[in-house]
Design an enzyme around this catalytic site. Structure first.
Site, short mmCIF file in Angstrom:
data_model
loop_
_atom_site.label_atom_id
_atom_site.label_comp_id
_atom_site.label_asym_id
_atom_site.label_seq_id
_atom_site.Cartn_x
_atom_site.Cartn_y
_atom_site.Cartn_z
N GLY A 189 1.83 2.79 -2.67
CA GLY A 189 1.51 2.56 -3.80
C GLY A 189 3.57 3.23 -4.61
N GLY B 46 18.32 12.56 -18.72
CA GLY B 46 17.15 13.28 -18.31
C GLY B 46 17.55 14.11 -17.67
N GLU C 45 20.78 15.93 -20.92
CA GLU C 45 19.52 16.20 -21.69
C GLU C 45 19.11 16.03 -23.13
OE1 GLU C 45 16.02 16.25 -20.02
OE2 GLU C 45 15.17 17.10 -21.80
N HIS D 76 6.61 38.63 9.58
CA HIS D 76 7.89 39.33 9.28
C HIS D 76 8.35 39.28 10.59
CE1 HIS D 76 11.02 41.17 8.13
NE2 HIS D 76 11.36 41.84 9.54
N VAL E 146 1.15 -1.26 -0.13
CA VAL E 146 -0.06 -0.14 0.34
C VAL E 146 0.70 1.55 0.38
CG1 VAL E 146 -1.99 -0.76 1.37
CG2 VAL E 146 -0.60 0.19 2.36
N LYS F 84 12.65 11.95 -0.48
CA LYS F 84 12.30 13.38 0.11
C LYS F 84 13.27 12.87 1.17
CE LYS F 84 11.11 14.72 -2.99
NZ LYS F 84 10.54 14.07 -4.79
N GLY G 149 15.03 16.27 -15.96
CA GLY G 149 13.12 16.72 -15.65
C GLY G 149 13.26 16.62 -14.21
P1 FAD Z 1 1.63 4.40 -8.50
O1 FAD Z 1 2.10 5.60 -6.87
O2 FAD Z 1 2.53 3.59 -8.76
O3 FAD Z 1 0.23 2.92 -7.35
C1 FAD Z 1 -0.02 2.05 -8.39
C2 FAD Z 1 -0.22 0.55 -7.53
O4 FAD Z 1 -0.73 -0.13 -8.03
C3 FAD Z 1 1.12 0.60 -7.14
O5 FAD Z 1 1.14 -0.30 -5.74
C4 FAD Z 1 1.18 -1.07 -7.83
O6 FAD Z 1 1.65 -1.85 -7.51
C5 FAD Z 1 -0.20 -1.53 -7.90
N1 FAD Z 1 -0.84 -2.11 -8.92
C6 FAD Z 1 -0.57 -2.17 -10.34
N2 FAD Z 1 -0.82 -2.96 -11.08
C7 FAD Z 1 -1.32 -4.12 -9.93
C8 FAD Z 1 -2.36 -4.62 -10.50
N3 FAD Z 1 -2.27 -5.57 -11.43
N4 FAD Z 1 -3.11 -5.99 -9.77
C9 FAD Z 1 -3.00 -5.00 -8.14
N5 FAD Z 1 -1.55 -4.19 -7.71
C10 FAD Z 1 -1.52 -3.48 -8.87
N6 FAD Z 1 4.13 12.65 -7.39
C11 FAD Z 1 4.59 14.07 -6.21
O7 FAD Z 1 3.23 15.10 -5.98
N7 FAD Z 1 5.62 13.90 -5.34
C12 FAD Z 1 6.73 14.06 -5.17
O8 FAD Z 1 7.70 14.57 -4.91
C13 FAD Z 1 6.76 12.76 -6.32
N8 FAD Z 1 8.62 12.34 -6.69
C14 FAD Z 1 8.83 11.19 -7.43
C15 FAD Z 1 9.73 11.07 -6.89
C16 FAD Z 1 10.04 9.93 -8.11
C17 FAD Z 1 11.76 8.72 -7.88
C18 FAD Z 1 8.77 8.88 -8.64
C19 FAD Z 1 9.57 7.82 -9.52
C20 FAD Z 1 7.84 10.07 -8.60
C21 FAD Z 1 7.34 10.62 -7.71
N9 FAD Z 1 6.41 11.14 -8.01
C22 FAD Z 1 6.08 12.41 -7.07
C23 FAD Z 1 4.75 10.42 -8.41
C24 FAD Z 1 4.01 9.90 -8.17
O9 FAD Z 1 5.40 8.95 -6.98
C25 FAD Z 1 2.97 8.87 -8.71
O10 FAD Z 1 2.80 10.42 -9.53
C26 FAD Z 1 1.93 8.67 -8.00
O11 FAD Z 1 2.52 7.69 -6.85
C27 FAD Z 1 1.17 7.88 -9.00
O12 FAD Z 1 -0.42 7.74 -8.13
P2 FAD Z 1 -1.08 6.05 -8.87
O13 FAD Z 1 -1.94 5.85 -7.43
O14 FAD Z 1 -1.75 6.87 -9.66
O15 FAD Z 1 0.06 5.37 -8.98
P1 NAI Z 2 10.46 14.24 -16.74
O1 NAI Z 2 8.86 13.58 -17.40
O2 NAI Z 2 9.59 15.11 -15.30
O3 NAI Z 2 11.76 13.86 -17.23
C1 NAI Z 2 12.31 13.59 -18.49
C2 NAI Z 2 13.03 14.26 -19.36
O4 NAI Z 2 13.84 13.66 -19.60
C3 NAI Z 2 12.57 15.38 -19.48
O5 NAI Z 2 13.51 16.95 -19.99
C4 NAI Z 2 12.94 14.87 -21.50
O6 NAI Z 2 13.40 16.11 -22.85
C5 NAI Z 2 14.44 13.86 -21.21
N1 NAI Z 2 13.92 13.14 -22.01
C6 NAI Z 2 13.74 11.30 -22.78
N2 NAI Z 2 14.85 11.54 -22.77
C7 NAI Z 2 15.84 11.85 -23.27
C8 NAI Z 2 16.72 11.49 -23.85
N3 NAI Z 2 16.60 10.09 -24.52
N4 NAI Z 2 17.69 11.70 -23.84
C9 NAI Z 2 18.01 13.38 -22.92
N5 NAI Z 2 17.44 13.29 -22.67
C10 NAI Z 2 15.79 13.08 -22.16
O7 NAI Z 2 10.34 12.83 -15.95
P2 NAI Z 2 10.87 11.70 -14.77
O8 NAI Z 2 12.21 13.25 -14.40
O9 NAI Z 2 11.96 10.52 -15.03
O10 NAI Z 2 9.93 11.56 -14.02
C11 NAI Z 2 8.79 10.78 -13.83
C12 NAI Z 2 7.47 11.18 -13.32
O11 NAI Z 2 7.32 11.68 -11.84
C13 NAI Z 2 7.09 12.89 -14.22
O12 NAI Z 2 5.85 13.06 -14.63
C14 NAI Z 2 6.83 14.13 -12.89
O13 NAI Z 2 5.82 14.43 -12.26
C15 NAI Z 2 6.94 12.90 -11.36
N6 NAI Z 2 7.79 13.03 -9.76
C16 NAI Z 2 7.46 14.14 -9.43
C17 NAI Z 2 8.26 14.48 -8.24
C18 NAI Z 2 7.99 15.31 -7.76
O14 NAI Z 2 7.04 15.96 -7.95
N7 NAI Z 2 8.60 16.61 -6.85
C19 NAI Z 2 9.63 14.38 -8.30
C20 NAI Z 2 9.99 13.19 -9.13
C21 NAI Z 2 9.21 12.70 -10.21
#
Ligand code: FAD
Ligand code: NAI
Length: 463
Positions: free
Chosen positions: A37, A178, A201, A438, A35, A48, A180
């Site tokens: 995800g 990347g 990038e 402030h 749970v 974080k 991003g």
């Molecule tokens: P998920 O969190 O992906 O959850 C999906 C769940 O479904 C998983 O637990 C999986 O095991 C389960 N599942 C999948 N298929 C099945 C199946 N067939 N049967 C049963 N269970 C299944 N977003 C932010 O807002 N702030 C951040 O700081 C942030 N940091 C991030 C850092 C990283 C490194 C990454 C990768 C992502 C980050 N994100 C952040 C993005 C955020 O994690 C996702 O947008 C969010 O988790 C999406 O939620 P979700 O519920 O759609 O899916």
């Molecule tokens: P992203 O979409 O933020 O960045 C991917 C980057 O890779 C882009 O700048 C793109 O131009 C570049 N890229 C793509 N193909 C490439 C290539 N072949 N060579 C060089 N550069 C290339 O995706 P990212 O960083 O993987 O994050 C995935 C998702 O997770 C995002 O959509 C984000 O919303 C979410 N996330 C959110 C966080 C937050 O809210 N603080 C923290 C981490 C992830």
């Protein structure tokens, strides 16, 4: 009492489950892993937690600037950092499991698949199969790291963000593909922990979804941190060596590194879910197509979160979950994406909400811009974090706030004042006229709002 099955317990699925239970539905959640995800186990929270450790290290190294003397070498213990991260995750996982219990939500641990619009089969870990029936189904299966077909993840040299969160040792050098959100957050963490970091990038700027000025400032900060950023090119090929890789870029440059982190976006988890069999329409990127009620093309089947391929953020998934839960039980709600704050946990942090300047202009708005540098604030000097600024974009005719962009200390927290203001349709003048305590970092918002009209008290006259 309506019966709802939710597949996936990430911030989309678990929030939907709790809301549906609050609205009186009988809720079953199917989760194949844990749970919380991705967000809780492999995303928001673990990153974080690592950022927090990196910041402590940075502050300790800078302690002399604050008149605090620490004798001896400053070092860190990676296994303790990882242990702390895992402890934080476990505490929060337990919290969600407790909430499920409290709200009477059944959790079935197994892999779910749609067998009919009202039927889900679950493959259990002991290979048995359970069949569940419901009035509505919410798909919340999330996403996974997108790989680069020529250089697939191997967990050793070519890492995904999942792998990077469980490193046993910090690589001497790393190439991040990347610039991003994930790439930039990890760049600061790994650099602080001692890695030589290079980011490649393909686009002309880092964090390209942010306002251009925010990217510029972040690029300056990356430089200050000696993180090498190579823009506008891609990795053409990789030569694996015994002790790492050499990456040959399309622009002819070579990058030698011990490991590679691929962070080029995420892929929706829509495979093996039985979607096609029951007629749920999936788009070209593998995303489930939904309408504003989060309904798929099949009546009674909803989808939310990363799997719908929109804005992949935890709080967006949760909001979509609230909408789907209401519609699957008693309500009639539509999703409103007009005000979505977002935060990037780089150093310094980025907080944004609403239109970027170029977007506002492309949409035909005539705009006024207000800016305020954190170095103009007493609080920023007191805490020793003066880099960055607040930028406010308002509509020229009406003064309505169209977008707010912050890079600087605690940007992830102070952005929400702007989000509330925008949700209430506030004008820049409303922010400017609101008395701010402030000394606080939030004063930067008030000053930027005053600067929209050239009247920031701690800003110089415009030329
Ligand atoms: P998920 O969190 O992906 O959850 C999906 C769940 O479904 C998983 O637990 C999986 O095991 C389960 N599942 C999948 N298929 C099945 C199946 N067939 N049967 C049963 N269970 C299944 N977003 C932010 O807002 N702030 C951040 O700081 C942030 N940091 C991030 C850092 C990283 C490194 C990454 C990768 C992502 C980050 N994100 C952040 C993005 C955020 O994690 C996702 O947008 C969010 O988790 C999406 O939620 P979700 O519920 O759609 O899916
Ligand atoms: P992203 O979409 O933020 O960045 C991917 C980057 O890779 C882009 O700048 C793109 O131009 C570049 N890229 C793509 N193909 C490439 C290539 N072949 N060579 C060089 N550069 C290339 O995706 P990212 O960083 O993987 O994050 C995935 C998702 O997770 C995002 O959509 C984000 O919303 C979410 N996330 C959110 C966080 C937050 O809210 N603080 C923290 C981490 C992830």
């Amino acid at each position: 009492m309506s019966k709802i099955i939710i597949i996936g317990a990430g911030p989309g699925g678990y929030v939907a489950a709790i809301r549906a239970a609050q609205l009186g539905a009988k809720v079953t959640v199917v989760e194949k892993s844990e749970v919380g995800g991705v967000c809780l186990n492999r995303g928001c929270i673990p990153t974080k937690t690592l950022v927090a450790s990196a910041k402590v290290l940075e502050n300790v190294k800078r302690s002399g600037e604050y008149g605090v003397e620490i004798s001896g070498d400053v070092s860190y213990n990676l296994s303790m950092i990882m242990e702390r991260k895992n402890k934080v995750i476990n505490t929060l996982v337990k919290g969600i499991r407790g909430l499920f219990k409290g709200w009477g939500i059944e959790l079935i641990e197994g892999r779910g698949k749609l067998a009919a619009p009202n039927k889900v089969t679950v493959n259990m870990s002991d290979n048995s199969v359970r069949e569940l029936k419901a009035d509505s189904i919410i798909i919340a299966t999330g996403s996974r790291p997108a790989d680069m077909p020529p250089f697939p993840f191997d967990g050793k040299t070519i890492l995904s963000s999942d792998d990077a969160l469980n490193l046993n040792s910090i690589p001497k050098s790393i190439l991040i593909i990347g610039a991003g959100v994930i790439g930039c957050e990890f760049a600061f963490i790994l650099k602080e922990l001692g890695s030589e970091v290079t980011i490649v990038e393909m686009l002309p700027r880092a964090v390209s979804t942010e306002d251009e000025e925010i990217s510029e400032i972040l690029e300056r900060e990356l430089k200050k941190w000696r993180i090498k950023l190579i823009l506008g090119t891609k990795v053409e090929r990789i030569e694996k060596k015994l002790d790492g890789i050499t990456a040959i870029l399309e622009n002819g440059m070579e990058v030698i590194a011990e490991k590679i982190l691929v962070s080029i976006g995420r892929t929706c988890n829509t495979e093996n879910l039985g979607l096609e069999e029951i007629g749920v329409v999936v788009g070209k990127r593998g995303e489930i197509i939904v309408n504003e009620k989060m309904e798929t093309s099949v009546k009674g089947v909803y989808a939310i979160g990363d799997v719908v391929g929109g804005i992949m953020l935890a709080h967006v998934a949760s909001k979509e979950g609230l909408v789907a839960a209401a519609n699957a039980s008693v309500g009639n709600e539509i999703i409103d994406y007009s005000v979505i704050p977002a935060a990037i946990f780089t150093m310094p942090e980025i907080g944004s909400v609403g239109l970027r300047e170029h977007q506002a202009k492309e949409m035909g708005y005539e705009v006024n811009i207000g800016r305020f540098q954190f170095r103009g604030l007493g609080k920023a000097h007191a805490i020793g974090k003066i880099s960055g600024m607040v930028k406010i974009i308002s509509e020229k005719n009406t003064d309505r706030i169209l977008g707010v962009h912050i890079i600087g200390p605690h940007a992830s927290d102070i952005i929400h004042e702007a989000a509330v203001a925008m949700r209430l349709g506030a004008k820049a003048r409303d922010l400017a006229h609101t008395i701010h305590a402030h000394p606080t970092l939030s004063e930067a918002l008030m000053e930027a709002a005053e600067d929209v009209h050239g009247m920031a008290i701690h800003g110089m006259p415009r030329k």
